[in-house]
Design an enzyme around this catalytic site. Structure first.
Site, PDB file in Angstrom:
ATOM      1  N   ASP A   1       2.752  -4.346  -7.974  1.00 13.37           N
ATOM      2  CA  ASP A   1       1.598  -3.975  -7.028  1.00 13.37           C
ATOM      3  C   ASP A   1       0.457  -4.850  -7.064  1.00 13.37           C
ATOM      4  O   ASP A   1      -0.329  -4.422  -8.353  1.00 13.37           O
ATOM      5  CB  ASP A   1       1.449  -2.521  -6.784  1.00 13.37           C
ATOM      6  CG  ASP A   1       0.363  -2.200  -5.836  1.00 13.37           C
ATOM      7  OD1 ASP A   1       0.129  -3.059  -5.059  1.00 13.37           O
ATOM      8  OD2 ASP A   1       0.001  -1.028  -6.014  1.00 13.37           O
TER       9      ASP A   1
ATOM     10  N   ASN B   1      -2.128  -5.130  -5.290  1.00 13.72           N
ATOM     11  CA  ASN B   1      -3.536  -4.685  -4.731  1.00 13.72           C
ATOM     12  C   ASN B   1      -3.948  -3.218  -4.461  1.00 13.72           C
ATOM     13  O   ASN B   1      -4.555  -2.631  -3.699  1.00 13.72           O
ATOM     14  CB  ASN B   1      -3.558  -5.050  -2.996  1.00 13.72           C
ATOM     15  CG  ASN B   1      -2.386  -4.358  -2.175  1.00 13.72           C
ATOM     16  OD1 ASN B   1      -1.441  -3.852  -2.912  1.00 13.72           O
ATOM     17  ND2 ASN B   1      -2.259  -4.727  -0.747  1.00 13.72           N
TER      18      ASN B   1
ATOM     19  N   ASP C   1      -2.347  -0.407  -3.812  1.00 17.62           N
ATOM     20  CA  ASP C   1      -1.855   0.806  -2.605  1.00 17.62           C
ATOM     21  C   ASP C   1      -0.639   1.293  -3.320  1.00 17.62           C
ATOM     22  O   ASP C   1      -0.333   2.013  -2.152  1.00 17.62           O
ATOM     23  CB  ASP C   1      -1.641  -0.087  -1.268  1.00 17.62           C
ATOM     24  CG  ASP C   1      -0.470  -1.111  -1.256  1.00 17.62           C
ATOM     25  OD1 ASP C   1       0.089  -1.218  -2.218  1.00 17.62           O
ATOM     26  OD2 ASP C   1      -0.119  -1.584  -0.166  1.00 17.62           O
TER      27      ASP C   1
ATOM     28  N   ASP D   1       4.461  -5.767  -3.957  1.00 14.20           N
ATOM     29  CA  ASP D   1       4.378  -6.722  -2.943  1.00 14.20           C
ATOM     30  C   ASP D   1       4.861  -8.354  -3.400  1.00 14.20           C
ATOM     31  O   ASP D   1       4.866  -8.329  -4.407  1.00 14.20           O
ATOM     32  CB  ASP D   1       3.062  -6.493  -2.291  1.00 14.20           C
ATOM     33  CG  ASP D   1       1.966  -6.719  -3.474  1.00 14.20           C
ATOM     34  OD1 ASP D   1       1.915  -7.469  -4.432  1.00 14.20           O
ATOM     35  OD2 ASP D   1       1.000  -5.609  -3.635  1.00 14.20           O
TER      36      ASP D   1
ATOM     37  N   ASP E   1      24.201  -7.802   3.137  1.00 10.94           N
ATOM     38  CA  ASP E   1      24.406  -6.395   3.274  1.00 10.94           C
ATOM     39  C   ASP E   1      25.561  -5.812   4.249  1.00 10.94           C
ATOM     40  O   ASP E   1      25.739  -6.062   5.113  1.00 10.94           O
ATOM     41  CB  ASP E   1      22.859  -5.748   3.707  1.00 10.94           C
ATOM     42  CG  ASP E   1      22.914  -4.266   3.784  1.00 10.94           C
ATOM     43  OD1 ASP E   1      22.533  -3.839   2.538  1.00 10.94           O
ATOM     44  OD2 ASP E   1      22.897  -3.611   4.848  1.00 10.94           O
TER      45      ASP E   1
ATOM     46  N   GLU F   1      27.922  -8.164  -0.078  1.00 11.39           N
ATOM     47  CA  GLU F   1      28.196  -6.816  -0.277  1.00 11.39           C
ATOM     48  C   GLU F   1      29.795  -6.261   0.319  1.00 11.39           C
ATOM     49  O   GLU F   1      29.761  -5.868   1.326  1.00 11.39           O
ATOM     50  CB  GLU F   1      27.130  -5.816   0.007  1.00 11.39           C
ATOM     51  CG  GLU F   1      27.479  -4.331  -0.724  1.00 11.39           C
ATOM     52  CD  GLU F   1      26.471  -3.471   0.077  1.00 11.39           C
ATOM     53  OE1 GLU F   1      26.142  -2.323  -0.529  1.00 11.39           O
ATOM     54  OE2 GLU F   1      26.108  -3.446   1.122  1.00 11.39           O
TER      55      GLU F   1
ATOM     56  N   HIS G   1      20.062  -1.597  -6.824  1.00 13.45           N
ATOM     57  CA  HIS G   1      19.232  -0.496  -6.211  1.00 13.45           C
ATOM     58  C   HIS G   1      19.933   0.799  -5.792  1.00 13.45           C
ATOM     59  O   HIS G   1      18.984   1.665  -5.016  1.00 13.45           O
ATOM     60  CB  HIS G   1      18.243  -1.328  -5.221  1.00 13.45           C
ATOM     61  CG  HIS G   1      19.102  -1.629  -3.660  1.00 13.45           C
ATOM     62  ND1 HIS G   1      20.141  -2.777  -3.953  1.00 13.45           N
ATOM     63  CD2 HIS G   1      19.167  -1.212  -2.616  1.00 13.45           C
ATOM     64  CE1 HIS G   1      20.486  -2.812  -2.479  1.00 13.45           C
ATOM     65  NE2 HIS G   1      19.997  -2.002  -2.107  1.00 13.45           N
TER      66      HIS G   1
END
Ligand code: GLC
Ligand code: CA
Length: 554
Positions: free
Chosen positions: A21, A23, A25, A29, A199, A256, A328
């Protein structure tokens, strides 16, 4: 097998939301990724697969796209994306985007227009059926639980979603849908992408006409896979997609793909296959149960070995598999494939070498190179993933206590892999200066990139050596193309194989805490890699330490 530009590469998967990250938040990103390119280059990575970062309500963490031509503001801007592609190129790296085209988001313009006018052009972008009171069009259960049908807002129709209700399936039978998909792929490839990870692609072909199948749980529904088994002809769509997009660019594509039939493998990844490569999920699906996660069977070292060899044998030299330890959608590989209580640096390195040296293209999932482990979740409220929440409920419905159900959910949760990347021992593992969107694994104080970068014995340093071996001018030919033959296949808790190219390499892993011996058929010329400082040898007999792994030149 024709040689391709990507064969000798090493790929790395980034889950943008949890990578870095920039920034504060709490959400990873694109500028964050750019700032870590040197870290990846140092490791030896060539190809980077980004999980989705397009505009999305993030109902399924970006696998629900509301605009295929925009970057979600939480991840950055299109300028950031262009910069990422350019910065990668400077380092001889390629960026892959995730192509999610079985479905879009219910917040996509197409779906909104279908709601406004279900009988018009966009109604035909989806699978719509008249709504009947008290009856569903079919009895299929979605991957994330519950029926695949939901009301199309503002109409008297229902729409199909094989995943979450915020992921309406696109109607691939409609040529206009396919044109939109190809246009989008080419638009991205024109930008200079290296290719795509594709995907859930097997789902694009449904068995028509729709019909009910035998229910397999008490909810009266049947697994969506029952329908998919009956669906023939996905190849027509995939071949068309290849010809209209990837082929023209010599782009890399990795599918996949689940449940392909052995005779279809050449069509999928042969010389003129639909895809450059496809993932090997043989180990990840091992032990799965129709009933749900609570009924899954854990995998043993001997099972793991069998699964890997089965895939290797099945593919032979037809094409190139993409080998993974985790992604993931899976728990952390070291927590899953290493027996409970034995998960430490030595065993992590053993698993790394055994997987990495298989024939095919190695993919590393972010944090895998550090040996990141499963999270211990203390409450179901700490879990964000929709699939885990469903499986938790399925376990409760089957009569498990809350505590038992949480254990099941924790063991298999996709959130195990989605906790923030552990960069350092600073607050929030150095991932963000704000509040991370998902809790950081508390073991970041001992498992993190900063400390491992400094340590020549770290798991990351071991990965770096594995990558360097794959790329070394001397061994590259053998590591990339060499034929794989299992060795001492029946020996319990031992996984070993040879790779034969212009050299002969032996990869030998003692997949247990106790020592065991193997006798080599000849003399070893050179030890290329060893996760111990020494080797116990008596002539050609090697006494392997617990979880010792060796790569030998014979
Ligand atoms: C794939 C993705 C997974 C997602 C699903 C629906 O399996 O890897 O994360 O939930 O497709 O898009
Ligand atoms: Ca951010």
């Amino acid at each position: 097998m024709t040689r391709k530009w990507w064969h000798d590469k090493v790929a790395y998967q980034i889950y943008p939301k949890s990578f870095y990250d920039s920034n504060g938040d709490g959400i990873g990103d694109l500028p964050g990724i750019i700032s870590k390119l040197d870290y990846l280059q140092d490791l030896g990575v060539d190809i980077i697969w980004l999980s989705p970062c397009y505009s999305s309500p993030l109902a399924d963490q970006g696998y629900d796209i509301s605009d295929y031509y925009k970057i979600d503001p939480r991840f950055g801007t299109m300028e950031d994306m262009d910069r990422l592609i350019a910065e990668a190129k400077k380092r001889n790296m390629y960026i892959l985007m995730d192509l999610v085209v079985n479905h879009c988001s219910d917040e996509h313009e197409w779906f909104q227009k279908a709601c406004e006018d279900p009988d018009g052009k966009y109604g035909n972008f989806f699978y719509l059926r008249e709504k009947k009171e008290g009856e569903l069009p079919t009895n299929w259960r979605s991957y994330f639980g519950g029926p695949v049908w939901d009301d199309l807002p503002g109409t008297n129709k229902q729409y199909l979603h094989v995943f979450h209700k915020k992921q309406p399936d696109l109607n691939w039978e409609n040529p206009e849908v396919r044109e939109e998909v190809y246009k989008n792929i080419n638009w991205w490839l024109d930008k200079g992408l290296g290719g795509f990870r594709i995907d859930a692609i097997i789902n694009i072909k449904k068995a028509l006409p729709f019909q009910n199948y035998e229910p397999d749980r008490e909810d009266g529904l049947c697994s969506i896979k029952t329908m998919l088994k009956e669906a023939n002809g996905v190849g027509k769509f995939l071949g068309e997609m290849r010809d209209r997009t990837f082929k023209k660019y010599d782009a890399f594509s990795v599918g996949e793909v689940f449940d392909e039939k052995p005779e279809e493998i050449p069509d999928f990844i042969g010389d003129d296959g639909y895809f450059s490569s496809m993932f090997d999920f043989n180990e990840t699906i091992f032990g799965q149960s129709q009933k749900g996660w609570y009924d899954a069977k854990p995998i043993t070292p001997d099972d793991y070995k069998r699964c890997c060899f089965e895939s290797q044998k099945k593919i032979g030299d037809i094409g190139f598999l993409s080998n993974i330890i985790e992604n993931h959608d899976e728990p952390r590989g070291v927590s899953r494939y290493i027996p409970d209580g034995d998960c430490f640096d030595k065993s992590k390195k053993m698993l790394a070498a055994l997987n990495f040296m298989l024939r095919g293209l190695p993919f590393i999932y972010q944090g895998q190179e550090l040996g990141m482990e499963n999270m211990s979740f203390h409450s179901i409220d700490e879990i964000d993933d929709i699939s885990t929440l469903d499986e938790y409920q399925v376990a409760l419905d089957a009569g498990l206590s809350q505590e038992e159900a949480l254990k099941v959910a924790s063991r298999y949760s996709r959130d195990n892999a989605r906790t923030p990347m552990q960069w350092s021992d600073e607050e929030n593992a150095g991932f963000t200066s704000g509040t991370p969107w998902l809790k950081v694994n508390p073991n970041y104080t001992s498992i993190n990139a900063a400390s491992q970068l400094k340590d020549p014995d770290s798991v990351r340093s071991f990965y770096k050596k594995l990558i360097a071996l794959r790329k070394s001018p001397e061994y590259k030919e053998t590591v990339v193309y060499g034929e794989l033959t299992p060795l001492w296949e029946e020996q319990h808790n031992l996984m070993a194989y040879s790779r034969k190219g212009d050299k002969t390499l032996y990869v030998i892993g003692n997949y247990q805490r106790e020592e065991q011996s193997v006798t080599l058929p000849g003399a070893c010329q050179k030890v290329l890699l060893n996760n111990y400082p020494d080797l116990q040898a008596d002539g050609n007999t090697i006494r392997l330490y617990g979880y010792q792994v060796l790569i030998l030149e014979m």
